[in-house]
Design a protein around this motif. Structure first.
Motif, PDB file in Angstrom:
ATOM      1  N   THR A 128      33.624  52.074  43.954  1.00 36.70           N
ATOM      2  CA  THR A 128      34.914  52.736  43.301  1.00 36.70           C
ATOM      3  C   THR A 128      35.789  51.666  42.413  1.00 36.70           C
ATOM      4  O   THR A 128      35.434  50.687  42.896  1.00 36.70           O
ATOM      5  CB  THR A 128      36.010  53.664  44.309  1.00 36.70           C
ATOM      6  N   PRO A 129      36.543  52.250  41.478  1.00 32.75           N
ATOM      7  CA  PRO A 129      37.300  50.946  40.767  1.00 32.75           C
ATOM      8  C   PRO A 129      38.013  50.180  41.776  1.00 32.75           C
ATOM      9  O   PRO A 129      38.202  49.029  41.553  1.00 32.75           O
ATOM     10  CB  PRO A 129      38.276  52.049  39.895  1.00 32.75           C
ATOM     11  N   LEU A 130      38.805  50.707  42.756  1.00 32.99           N
ATOM     12  CA  LEU A 130      39.647  50.093  43.599  1.00 32.99           C
ATOM     13  C   LEU A 130      38.695  49.079  44.488  1.00 32.99           C
ATOM     14  O   LEU A 130      39.195  47.767  44.675  1.00 32.99           O
ATOM     15  CB  LEU A 130      40.246  51.072  44.652  1.00 32.99           C
ATOM     16  N   GLN A 131      37.370  49.481  44.889  1.00 28.33           N
ATOM     17  CA  GLN A 131      36.667  48.559  45.714  1.00 28.33           C
ATOM     18  C   GLN A 131      35.972  47.575  44.845  1.00 28.33           C
ATOM     19  O   GLN A 131      35.887  46.277  45.356  1.00 28.33           O
ATOM     20  CB  GLN A 131      35.311  49.469  46.447  1.00 28.33           C
ATOM     21  N   LYS A 132      35.743  47.878  43.474  1.00 24.01           N
ATOM     22  CA  LYS A 132      35.445  46.684  42.532  1.00 24.01           C
ATOM     23  C   LYS A 132      36.230  45.691  42.177  1.00 24.01           C
ATOM     24  O   LYS A 132      36.053  44.476  42.433  1.00 24.01           O
ATOM     25  CB  LYS A 132      35.052  47.291  41.269  1.00 24.01           C
ATOM     26  N   LYS A 133      37.600  46.296  42.472  1.00 21.47           N
ATOM     27  CA  LYS A 133      38.893  45.206  42.085  1.00 21.47           C
ATOM     28  C   LYS A 133      38.784  44.203  43.431  1.00 21.47           C
ATOM     29  O   LYS A 133      38.848  42.945  43.016  1.00 21.47           O
ATOM     30  CB  LYS A 133      40.057  45.577  42.226  1.00 21.47           C
ATOM     31  N   TYR A 134      38.640  44.660  44.673  1.00 21.46           N
ATOM     32  CA  TYR A 134      38.754  43.742  45.795  1.00 21.46           C
ATOM     33  C   TYR A 134      37.315  42.932  45.662  1.00 21.46           C
ATOM     34  O   TYR A 134      37.460  41.552  45.807  1.00 21.46           O
ATOM     35  CB  TYR A 134      38.546  44.645  47.003  1.00 21.46           C
ATOM     36  N   LEU A 135      36.161  43.449  45.377  1.00 22.11           N
ATOM     37  CA  LEU A 135      34.895  42.571  45.174  1.00 22.11           C
ATOM     38  C   LEU A 135      35.165  41.517  44.328  1.00 22.11           C
ATOM     39  O   LEU A 135      34.481  40.540  44.411  1.00 22.11           O
ATOM     40  CB  LEU A 135      33.717  43.488  45.133  1.00 22.11           C
ATOM     41  N   ALA A 136      35.750  41.736  43.209  1.00 23.54           N
ATOM     42  CA  ALA A 136      35.936  40.657  42.304  1.00 23.54           C
ATOM     43  C   ALA A 136      37.124  39.609  42.619  1.00 23.54           C
ATOM     44  O   ALA A 136      37.246  38.722  41.743  1.00 23.54           O
ATOM     45  CB  ALA A 136      36.130  41.605  40.823  1.00 23.54           C
ATOM     46  N   ASP A 137      37.733  40.033  43.569  1.00 21.07           N
ATOM     47  CA  ASP A 137      38.902  39.069  43.976  1.00 21.07           C
ATOM     48  C   ASP A 137      38.599  38.264  45.178  1.00 21.07           C
ATOM     49  O   ASP A 137      37.306  38.212  45.588  1.00 21.07           O
ATOM     50  CB  ASP A 137      40.191  39.907  44.423  1.00 21.07           C
TER      51      ASP A 137
END
Ligand SMILES: [Zn+2]
Ligand SMILES: [Zn+2]
Length: 453
Positions: free
Chosen positions: A111-120
């Protein structure tokens, strides 16, 4: 004055006579102007001397040539050319009958939220999720398409979307729709780093009542890397350990899963739904390991069974699943206390048996005891430390009641980090053998789980 027939004939004769000198001097090859054309006619005249011969007439068009073939989704072009002057015009060839797919090259299952974490950074998970909302399921693509070349009075009966990791669609999942798209919010359970193939068929009824079927071409896309979540109805925090790169290979997908409980604590009412059970059957689950451990005042395990061994325990996922109980109460020191070490030791004996796969293991919310065992398995396979930490912390995207931090992860895993070895694979192997797990079991687990490069 009346002009009679004779007079008119004389006038024509005079005109011809007047032309004679010119015609006489016209023993030449005409030098014509370019054709002057309009939509219907062409004309040209000679420019030599005083010759004023003119050719004119209507176009005579050929049978036409296809200058662009019609395709599904794109009309073609037919060109008609005058055989005399070369003037041409074009006409549209209607688009071919078929289905046009809205193609895409790759799809991130997060999900967009999970993607943000995985990129951080690995320790930033609590900026995005704190374990109090269920946000752990996959993001899903919207499959879109359009009909091409179908008369407007055609009636749609249904569309069928076919989706498969196999190019020949063997074992394809199918989804029906009445619309030009299929937008399903959950349940695709995509494998990661895998090519998927999709196509659409349309069942249609023509104005004359006859029914016919159109089929699109096959399109494909790749799914991207990252923790693989699955949607098993009634079970929280369901993830595949597979797809992770490791020393010498990659952990096989669809073979070992971690998850939350299948029934509430101290209750024999299953929380897994019939559709969740169906999913476990589809995944071919053969064994379930339950880490829930304490016994309540009524003498029941957390799984609701009597702790005196007076009744056989079965899996909430179904009778065909081997059910193992490896109980331990969770503490942050679980890897060093006696009960925790027994839990680990008993679990590895089960994990070392290839007949137990595909397998699920869980505690209550699939976070702490489950996270510890997942970490040990991933260590044994040789997964990168940060990837293991993200897998542990990813439970924050599930509704687990509270947050887990990177600090907690490092604290809980301290006995493994303190073990000797230069890699986490070596450290975990040394930790496990020290608490009594036979080396051959550790090697068997790796053998079962790792698909070698
Ligand atoms: Zn001429
Ligand atoms: Zn012409």
């Amino acid at each position: 004055m009346k002009i009679g027939k004779a007079t008119r004939a004389a006038a024509v004769a005079l005109a011809v006579l007047a032309l004679l000198p010119i015609l006489a001097s016209c023993s030449h090859e005409h030098v014509f102007t370019e054709w002057q054309t309009d939509e219907k006619t062409h004309s040209r005249s000679c420019t030599a001397g005083r010759c004023d011969v003119t050719e004119a007439g209507e176009h005579t068009f050929d049978a036409g040539t296809v200058t662009k073939e019609a395709e599904v989704g794109a009309p073609g072009v037919m060109t008609y050319t005058c055989t005399v002057c070369g003037y041409s015009y074009t006409a549209e060839i209607p688009e071919k009958q078929g289905i046009v797919l809205n193609e895409f090259e790759e799809f991130d299952t997060h999900t967009p939220l999970q993607k943000k974490y995985l990129a951080d950074s690995v320790d930033s998970v609590n900026k995005y999720a704190e374990g109090v909302l269920e946000q752990s399921t996959q993001g899903t693509p919207v499959f879109k398409w359009a009909l091409s070349g179908v008369p407007e009075d055609t009636e749609l009966l249904k569309y069928t979307l076919y989706l498969s990791p196999n190019e020949d669609f063997e074992g394809a999942k199918t989804y029906s729709s009445r619309y030009f798209e299929y937008d399903r919010s959950r349940g695709f359970d995509f494998l990661i780093k895998t090519r998927y193939y999709w196509k659409v068929t349309a069942n249609l009824r023509a104005a004359d009542g006859s029914e016919f079927t159109l089929e699109s071409k096959v399109s494909s896309f790749m799914t991207l890397d990252g923790p693989r979540t699955l949607d098993v109805d009634g079970v929280a925090n369901f993830r595949d350990l597979g797809g992770k790169e490791c020393e010498g290979g990659v952990i096989r997908q669809n073979l070992i899963f971690r998850c939350g409980r299948l029934n509430p604590n101290y209750s024999k009412t299953p929380s897994i739904t019939s559709s969740g059970k169906k999913k476990l059957v589809e995944l071919g689950i053969r064994a379930e390991i339950d880490f829930r451990g304490s016994v309540n005042d009524a003498g029941l395990y957390q799984n609701g069974f009597k702790a005196d061994g007076s009744e056989p325990m079965t899996s909430w996922g179904g009778d065909q699943i081997r059910y193992y109980l490896c109980p331990a109460v969770y503490h942050d020191t679980i890897l060093s206390d006696a009960e925790g070490k027994k839990m680990v030791k008993d679990t590895f004996a089960i994990l070392a048996d290839p007949d137990n796969y595909p397998l699920i293991f869980h505690c209550s919310i699939g976070t702490d005891r489950t996270g510890v065992i997942a970490f040990l398995i991933e260590c044994v396979c040789g997964v990168d430390y940060e990837v293991m930490a993200r897998d542990y912390l990813f439970s924050n995207f599930a509704n687990i009641g509270s947050k887990r931090t990177y600090e907690r992860f490092t604290t809980v895993m301290a006995p493994v980090r303190a073990a000797s070895g230069s890699t986490y694979r070596e450290k975990a192997t040394n930790y496990l053998t020290k608490i009594g797990v036979p080396l051959e079991q550790i090697e068997s687990v790796r053998e079962i789980l790792v698909e070698k490069n």
